[in-house]
Design a protein around this motif. Structure first.
Motif, mmCIF file in Angstrom:
data_model
loop_
_atom_site.group_PDB
_atom_site.id
_atom_site.type_symbol
_atom_site.label_atom_id
_atom_site.label_comp_id
_atom_site.label_asym_id
_atom_site.label_seq_id
_atom_site.Cartn_x
_atom_site.Cartn_y
_atom_site.Cartn_z
ATOM 1 N N SER A 29 0.747 -1.100 0.005
ATOM 2 C CA SER A 29 0.048 -0.037 -0.111
ATOM 3 C C SER A 29 0.852 1.276 0.183
ATOM 4 C CB SER A 29 -0.811 0.124 1.290
ATOM 5 O OG SER A 29 0.066 0.248 2.274
ATOM 6 N N GLN A 30 1.866 1.192 0.489
ATOM 7 C CA GLN A 30 2.988 2.242 0.561
ATOM 8 C C GLN A 30 3.520 2.667 -0.730
ATOM 9 O OE1 GLN A 30 3.385 4.302 3.515
ATOM 10 N NE2 GLN A 30 1.484 3.436 3.957
ATOM 11 N N LEU A 31 3.781 1.499 -1.456
ATOM 12 C CA LEU A 31 4.281 1.485 -2.725
ATOM 13 C C LEU A 31 3.541 2.129 -3.758
ATOM 14 C CD1 LEU A 31 6.683 -1.879 -2.583
ATOM 15 C CD2 LEU A 31 7.552 0.469 -2.884
ATOM 16 N N GLY A 32 2.338 1.701 -3.914
ATOM 17 C CA GLY A 32 1.442 1.933 -4.747
ATOM 18 C C GLY A 32 1.633 1.168 -6.041
ATOM 19 N N SER A 57 7.760 0.277 -8.045
ATOM 20 C CA SER A 57 6.271 0.793 -8.397
ATOM 21 C C SER A 57 6.356 2.075 -9.161
ATOM 22 C CB SER A 57 5.628 0.904 -7.020
ATOM 23 O OG SER A 57 6.390 1.873 -6.335
ATOM 24 N N VAL A 58 5.406 2.599 -9.266
ATOM 25 C CA VAL A 58 5.298 4.234 -9.794
ATOM 26 C C VAL A 58 6.007 4.918 -8.832
ATOM 27 C CG1 VAL A 58 3.520 3.684 -11.286
ATOM 28 C CG2 VAL A 58 2.900 4.390 -9.077
ATOM 29 N N LYS A 59 6.028 4.671 -7.544
ATOM 30 C CA LYS A 59 6.560 5.620 -6.636
ATOM 31 C C LYS A 59 8.298 5.266 -6.366
ATOM 32 C CE LYS A 59 2.573 6.399 -3.920
ATOM 33 N NZ LYS A 59 2.050 6.108 -2.644
#
Length: 123
Positions: A29-32, A57-59
């Motif tokens: 959930s933190q990574l996206g 991830s996108v982040k």
């Protein structure tokens, strides 16, 4: 089977001397949105705390650390084509690798599910 967690948000589910490793619901959930996962090759010897996989991830890109020492049995090949499995089911089909534990007592230093939930609630 017993599941244990690290402070780096990896989990290992132990069944006999085999562990299945992935990242927690909180971590994904933190990574996206996960766009790429690199899993280790079978036969790789790892020590507890070694970085053995990569998740992008996108982040951000993050290393995934092994919560236990042992020999990698297999990486989750499905993640190469469908990395979003980590978002959809991080503590199920989105597992990263399976490992033969070389020292089962290492799990004693990890958190159980309730301790991990309490740890995450304070973040």
């Amino acid at each position: 089977m017993s599941r244990y967690y690290t402070e780096d948000h990896e989990w290992v589910e132990v069944d006999g001397d085999i562990g299945t490793v992935g990242i927690s619901e909180y971590a994904q959930s933190q990574l996206g949105d996960i766009v790429f996962v690199e899993t280790p090759d079978a036969g790789k010897e790892v020590s507890k705390g070694d970085d053995v996989a990569v998740v992008e991830s996108v982040k951000a890109a993050s290393d995934v650390y092994s919560p236990v020492s042992g020999t990698v049995l297999e990486g989750n090949d499905a993640l190469a084509d469908t990395p979003e499995l980590v978002n959809e089911d991080p503590e199920g089909d989105g597992w990263f690798f399976k490992i033969t534990l070389s020292d089962a007592s290492e799990v004693e230093g990890l958190m159980n599910e309730s301790a991990y939930a309490e740890f995450v609630s304070k973040l």
